[in-house]
Write a protein that holds these residues in place. Structure first.
Motif, short mmCIF file in Angstrom:
data_model
loop_
_atom_site.label_atom_id
_atom_site.label_comp_id
_atom_site.label_asym_id
_atom_site.label_seq_id
_atom_site.Cartn_x
_atom_site.Cartn_y
_atom_site.Cartn_z
N ALA A 319 -35.10 -16.93 -102.58
CA ALA A 319 -35.74 -16.74 -103.89
C ALA A 319 -37.07 -17.49 -103.95
CB ALA A 319 -34.82 -17.21 -105.01
N ALA A 320 -37.08 -18.70 -103.37
CA ALA A 320 -38.32 -19.47 -103.31
C ALA A 320 -39.34 -18.79 -102.40
CB ALA A 320 -38.04 -20.89 -102.83
N LEU A 321 -38.89 -18.28 -101.25
CA LEU A 321 -39.80 -17.58 -100.34
C LEU A 321 -40.48 -16.40 -101.02
CD1 LEU A 321 -38.00 -17.35 -96.85
CD2 LEU A 321 -39.66 -19.03 -97.64
N VAL A 322 -39.71 -15.67 -101.81
CA VAL A 322 -40.25 -14.50 -102.52
C VAL A 322 -41.37 -14.94 -103.47
CG1 VAL A 322 -39.67 -12.86 -104.36
CG2 VAL A 322 -38.22 -13.02 -102.32
N VAL A 323 -41.10 -15.98 -104.25
CA VAL A 323 -42.10 -16.48 -105.19
C VAL A 323 -43.33 -17.02 -104.45
CG1 VAL A 323 -42.58 -18.27 -106.90
CG2 VAL A 323 -40.44 -16.99 -107.01
N PHE A 324 -43.08 -17.78 -103.40
CA PHE A 324 -44.20 -18.38 -102.65
C PHE A 324 -45.06 -17.29 -101.99
CE2 PHE A 324 -41.59 -22.50 -101.72
CZ PHE A 324 -41.62 -22.79 -103.08
N ASP A 325 -44.39 -16.24 -101.50
CA ASP A 325 -45.14 -15.15 -100.86
C ASP A 325 -46.08 -14.49 -101.85
OD1 ASP A 325 -45.47 -13.31 -98.47
OD2 ASP A 325 -44.81 -11.85 -99.96
N ALA A 326 -45.61 -14.31 -103.08
CA ALA A 326 -46.46 -13.71 -104.11
C ALA A 326 -47.66 -14.60 -104.41
CB ALA A 326 -45.64 -13.48 -105.38
N ILE A 327 -47.42 -15.91 -104.55
CA ILE A 327 -48.51 -16.84 -104.86
C ILE A 327 -49.53 -16.88 -103.72
CG2 ILE A 327 -49.08 -19.26 -105.33
CD1 ILE A 327 -46.25 -19.47 -106.61
N LYS A 328 -49.05 -16.86 -102.48
CA LYS A 328 -49.95 -16.86 -101.33
C LYS A 328 -50.89 -15.66 -101.36
CE LYS A 328 -46.89 -19.15 -97.97
NZ LYS A 328 -46.07 -18.91 -96.76
N ASN A 329 -50.37 -14.54 -101.83
CA ASN A 329 -51.14 -13.30 -101.75
C ASN A 329 -51.99 -13.01 -102.99
OD1 ASN A 329 -50.48 -11.47 -99.22
ND2 ASN A 329 -48.60 -12.58 -99.74
N VAL A 330 -51.51 -13.43 -104.19
CA VAL A 330 -52.26 -13.05 -105.40
C VAL A 330 -52.60 -14.22 -106.30
CG1 VAL A 330 -51.28 -10.72 -105.41
CG2 VAL A 330 -50.12 -12.54 -106.70
N GLY A 331 -52.19 -15.44 -105.91
CA GLY A 331 -52.54 -16.60 -106.72
C GLY A 331 -51.52 -16.91 -107.79
N THR A 332 -51.93 -17.64 -108.82
CA THR A 332 -50.99 -18.19 -109.79
C THR A 332 -50.93 -17.44 -111.12
OG1 THR A 332 -52.69 -19.72 -110.60
CG2 THR A 332 -51.26 -20.50 -108.82
N ASP A 333 -51.64 -16.36 -111.25
CA ASP A 333 -51.57 -15.58 -112.48
C ASP A 333 -50.17 -14.96 -112.62
OD1 ASP A 333 -53.17 -14.10 -114.75
OD2 ASP A 333 -51.95 -12.58 -113.74
N ARG A 334 -49.52 -15.19 -113.75
CA ARG A 334 -48.14 -14.74 -113.93
C ARG A 334 -47.99 -13.23 -113.79
NH1 ARG A 334 -45.91 -18.19 -119.18
NH2 ARG A 334 -45.37 -20.14 -118.07
N LYS A 335 -48.88 -12.49 -114.41
CA LYS A 335 -48.81 -11.03 -114.35
C LYS A 335 -49.04 -10.54 -112.92
CE LYS A 335 -50.78 -6.75 -116.17
NZ LYS A 335 -50.99 -6.18 -114.82
N ALA A 336 -49.99 -11.14 -112.22
CA ALA A 336 -50.28 -10.74 -110.84
C ALA A 336 -49.07 -10.98 -109.94
CB ALA A 336 -51.49 -11.51 -110.32
N ILE A 337 -48.34 -12.08 -110.18
CA ILE A 337 -47.14 -12.37 -109.41
C ILE A 337 -46.10 -11.28 -109.65
CG2 ILE A 337 -45.17 -13.95 -109.21
CD1 ILE A 337 -47.16 -16.25 -109.79
N CYS A 338 -45.91 -10.89 -110.90
CA CYS A 338 -44.96 -9.83 -111.23
C CYS A 338 -45.35 -8.50 -110.58
CB CYS A 338 -44.87 -9.67 -112.75
SG CYS A 338 -43.67 -8.42 -113.27
N ASP A 339 -46.63 -8.15 -110.69
CA ASP A 339 -47.11 -6.90 -110.09
C ASP A 339 -46.89 -6.89 -108.57
OD1 ASP A 339 -47.94 -5.86 -112.52
OD2 ASP A 339 -49.99 -6.62 -112.32
N TYR A 340 -47.11 -8.03 -107.96
CA TYR A 340 -46.93 -8.13 -106.50
C TYR A 340 -45.46 -7.94 -106.12
CZ TYR A 340 -46.97 -9.99 -101.75
OH TYR A 340 -46.82 -10.14 -100.39
N LEU A 341 -44.58 -8.63 -106.83
CA LEU A 341 -43.15 -8.54 -106.50
C LEU A 341 -42.60 -7.14 -106.76
CD1 LEU A 341 -41.68 -11.95 -107.74
CD2 LEU A 341 -42.43 -11.28 -105.46
N ALA A 342 -43.14 -6.46 -107.75
CA ALA A 342 -42.67 -5.11 -108.05
C ALA A 342 -42.87 -4.16 -106.87
CB ALA A 342 -43.40 -4.57 -109.28
#
Length: 381
Positions: A319-342
């Motif tokens: 679960a942490a890897l998934v979150v970290f992967d999103a942050i690595k790729n799109v930064g810390t914007d909450r919406k961008a993290i959601c869009d990436y994980l989708a």
């Protein structure tokens, strides 16, 4: 993972009428000027699910340590903020509010119990912050909203796979289902019963027990009288251990027990002793795995904690890897993290390859495990 109080969670879900359920909306988060990235972790650190919650904590802590050793996320150090939801939906809602309102928290790992994930989901969705559950498998989580993801498969996937193993491959035709009286237990029992019917097997006994129960005499008497071929457990490791030990008092020494990864815990083996040997279960993690990512996780976990990781330590790590992967790729914007994980596909973790469908449910196939000589091992039987 799991637990009851679906009614409380349902009340929370009614709030989601104000949440846009198609795509990720919401506000941004994170402090662009800070040299750290804060990720919230909402899990049961006390209460009935504390052992699994603390295993998740260890997995997340290890993932953060390794990420920081590699330079952090986009050059920023990961800071993990732990909150104890106690496995209680009301407490989970309080924790969710605290984390969601803290704009420095960019995403959340949690919750563990399904009822807690459902209680927090409307809050996270309204605030526009992702929650990635390491243990909630109830069917209702599928429709919890666009900001809710999970790295554990649904009860439907695990329960159906378990029954195919039990009926098609092992030849059991008369099924006894013993399940905890929670939304998780009842949901899994429903899946097992349907799958049994589809496979032309018969559920000859179906009995619920309370979480924390210690005497299973009445239930096991009914199982003995039912002429069942196998006991399917819809619960956690502690009650499973007691059932495994007590069944021998009812002429059920050779009665096989099967379950899903909710019973995967070293505590099952410790509590049941020799009675644990032979218990079969579906799961997504094994210390016997030959997968490079899983082997690396096991090695690093052993080095830090001087013990073998449990399945929920592995889920917490993923679960942490998934979150970290999103942050690595799109930064810390909450919406961008959601869009990436989708759109996340094929991220390798300790519990397999993580890809999300349109509902935030992970897609992966379970392993078949058996307890042999006091250890969880992979089996093809």
């Amino acid at each position: 993972m799991k637990k009851s109080a679906l009614l409380k969670a349902a009340v929370g879900l009614m709030l989601m009428s104000s949440v846009v359920l198609a795509g990720c909306g919401g506000s941004s988060g994170g402090d662009t000027k800070s040299d750290t990235v804060k990720v919230g972790v909402a899990i049961p650190l006390t209460g009935a699910s504390a052992e699994d919650g603390n295993a998740i904590k260890n997995g997340v802590t290890l993932a953060a340590k390794l990420a920081n050793a590699e330079g952090g996320l986009k050059g920023k150090k990961v800071e993990v903020v732990f909150e104890d939801d106690k496995g209680d939906p009301s407490e989970a809602a309080t924790v969710a509010n605290k984390l969601a309102q803290d704009k420095s928290i960019v995403a959340v790992v949690g919750h563990f119990n399904s009822s807690c994930t459902l209680a927090g989901a409307p809050i996270y969705n309204q605030a526009g912050v992702v929650e990635v559950s390491p243990g909630s498998s109830a069917a209702a989580v599928t429709k919890a909203g666009p900001f809710t993801f999970r790295v554990i498969t649904t009860d439907a996937v695990q329960g159906t796979s378990l029954m195919q193993w039990a009926v098609k491959d092992l030849g059991y035709k008369n099924i006894a289902v013993l399940y905890e009286n929670t939304d998780y237990g009842a949901g899994l029992a429903e899946v097992v019963t349907k799958a049994a019917g589809d496979l032309k097997a018969t559920v000859v006994a179906q009995e619920a027990y309370d979480v924390g129960a210690t005497d299973f005499s009445t239930l096991l008497t009914k199982v003995a009288n039912s002429k069942a071929d196998v006991i399917i457990i819809g619960g956690l490791y502690n009650e499973t251990a007691l059932i495994a030990k007590q069944k021998n008092n009812f002429g059920l020494e050779k009665m096989p027990i099967m379950g899903v990864d909710a019973i995967f815990s070293d505590a099952l083996i410790k509590l049941a002793g020799p009675a644990a040997n032979g218990i079969k279960l579906t799961g997504y993690f094994s210390e016997a795995s030959t997968d490079p990512v899983a082997k690396n996780f096991i090695e690093k976990y052993n080095a830090d904690y001087k013990k073998t990781p449990s399945t929920y330590a592995a889920y917490g790590y993923d679960a942490a890897l998934v979150v970290f992967d999103a942050i690595k790729n799109v930064g810390t914007d909450r919406k961008a993290i959601c869009d990436y994980l989708a759109k996340l596909k094929n991220l390798k973790g300790a519990t397999g390859v993580n890809s999300f469908d349109e509902n935030g449910d992970v897609i992966k196939q379970p392993l078949r495990l058996v307890i042999k000589d006091g250890k969880f091992t992979i089996t093809d039987k």
